[in-house]
Design an enzyme around this catalytic site. Structure first.
Site, PDB file in Angstrom:
ATOM      1  N   HIS A 253       0.857  -1.185   0.000  1.00  0.00           N
ATOM      2  CA  HIS A 253       0.000   0.000   0.000  1.00  0.00           C
ATOM      3  C   HIS A 253       0.894   1.236   0.000  1.00  0.00           C
ATOM      4  O   HIS A 253       1.873   1.309   0.749  1.00  0.00           O
ATOM      5  CB  HIS A 253      -0.915  -0.003   1.220  1.00  0.00           C
ATOM      6  CG  HIS A 253      -1.927   1.100   1.200  1.00  0.00           C
ATOM      7  ND1 HIS A 253      -2.794   1.294   0.145  1.00  0.00           N
ATOM      8  CD2 HIS A 253      -2.206   2.092   2.100  1.00  0.00           C
ATOM      9  CE1 HIS A 253      -3.563   2.333   0.391  1.00  0.00           C
ATOM     10  NE2 HIS A 253      -3.228   2.837   1.561  1.00  0.00           N
TER      11      HIS A 253
ATOM     12  N   HIS B 248      -3.066   9.107   1.266  1.00  0.00           N
ATOM     13  CA  HIS B 248      -3.068   7.918   0.419  1.00  0.00           C
ATOM     14  C   HIS B 248      -4.449   7.687  -0.173  1.00  0.00           C
ATOM     15  O   HIS B 248      -5.451   8.228   0.297  1.00  0.00           O
ATOM     16  CB  HIS B 248      -2.567   6.692   1.192  1.00  0.00           C
ATOM     17  CG  HIS B 248      -3.276   6.424   2.484  1.00  0.00           C
ATOM     18  ND1 HIS B 248      -3.936   5.247   2.763  1.00  0.00           N
ATOM     19  CD2 HIS B 248      -3.434   7.192   3.602  1.00  0.00           C
ATOM     20  CE1 HIS B 248      -4.446   5.285   3.978  1.00  0.00           C
ATOM     21  NE2 HIS B 248      -4.166   6.462   4.514  1.00  0.00           N
TER      22      HIS B 248
ATOM     23  N   CYS C 122      -3.529   2.963  -5.435  1.00  0.00           N
ATOM     24  CA  CYS C 122      -2.750   3.762  -4.493  1.00  0.00           C
ATOM     25  C   CYS C 122      -1.355   4.088  -5.022  1.00  0.00           C
ATOM     26  O   CYS C 122      -0.823   5.177  -4.768  1.00  0.00           O
ATOM     27  CB  CYS C 122      -2.657   3.057  -3.140  1.00  0.00           C
ATOM     28  SG  CYS C 122      -1.848   1.420  -3.179  1.00  0.00           S
TER      29      CYS C 122
END
Length: 258
Positions: free
Chosen positions: A30, A42, A152
């Site tokens: 991530h 994010h 992301c």
């Protein structure tokens, strides 16, 4: 940082860094932009991180829930559920280690880092520009989440470079998605080579070569992609809202723009 690991210490972070953390036994990572004051901006699915969004998620069940919900008072949920959110560093890491994504790497280094989603050949803009883009998108969104075309990693790379891969193919700008696709594609493309060799090592080597070639060609900074454009955050969000992202025309020199 180096060939084997991009792991860094918290003390070395500076605003504008593109950071990431591996999830679910290193199956996927991530990504986000560190903006200072222990905060990370994010991009998630409507403010929640819920895995890769593919069949791979079936493998994550045994690792427990991958869903990260805002649970501390310092984190900020995504505005109107558009997916871009601000979290403290601890919540962003979710118990994982901290890594810094690398930019402007040379082709040999890029290929040697066989795992996708760790580096790119694209040149990053100044750190303050990355922070400005991240904070702007925190308020205005980054379009609809798509695990292969708008995820992301795509968000963090855009914040760092201003580069966007137009929705004209199977993947966006992130190397992690290219790696997921590159494995099966390499196997398919190397299949004809079985007609000229039955050597197991030879077939494996050909698959590795095809995998590396696919990753290199898919990298947003390789100069081989024709769907890459540099665009301001304001224009990006206005076109997302109007559904006119396809109307952006790529610049011939945009893939290495600084």
């Amino acid at each position: 940082m180096g060939l084997f690991s991009n792991r860094v210490s918290r003390e070395s972070l500076k605003p504008g860094d593109h950071i990431y953390s591996w999830r679910a036994a290193y199956i996927y990572s991530h990504h986000g932009i560190y903006v200072g004051d222990d905060k990370v901006v994010h991009f998630t699915r409507r403010g929640r991180e819920v895995g890769t969004g593919t069949f791979i998620d079936v493998l994550l069940i045994s690792s427990g829930s991958s869903e990260t919900v805002v649970t501390c008072p310092t984190c900020t949920p995504s505005n109107e559920g558009h997916g871009v959110m601000s979290s403290c560093l601890n919540c962003f890491l979710s118990g994982g280690n901290l890594y810094r994504f690398e930019y402007d790497v040379n082709p040999v280094f890029f290929i040697a880092k066989a795992r996708g989603g760790t580096c790119t050949q694209a040149v990053a803009d100044p750190d303050d520009m990355a922070v400005q883009r991240a904070n702007y998108l925190l308020e205005n969104g980054f379009g609809g989440y798509n695990v292969f075309k708008n995820n992301c990693e795509d968000f963090a790379i855009y914040c760092k470079t201003g580069l966007l891969a137009l929705d004209r193919g199977a993947i966006g700008s992130g190397g992690q998605a290219a790696a997921y696709i590159g494995g099966p594609l390499a196997a398919i493309l190397s299949t004809p080579l079985r007609l000229v060799t039955t050597n197991v090592c030879g077939m494996a080597a050909s698959a590795v070569v095809m995998y590396c070639a696919n990753r290199y060609a898919a990298d947003i900074g390789s100069g081989m992609r024709k769907d890459v454009v540099k665009v301001s955050a304001e224009e990006l969000t206005s076109r997302f809202s109007a559904g006119l992202l396809q109307a952006i025309e790529p610049s011939p020199s945009s893939s290495k723009a600084s």
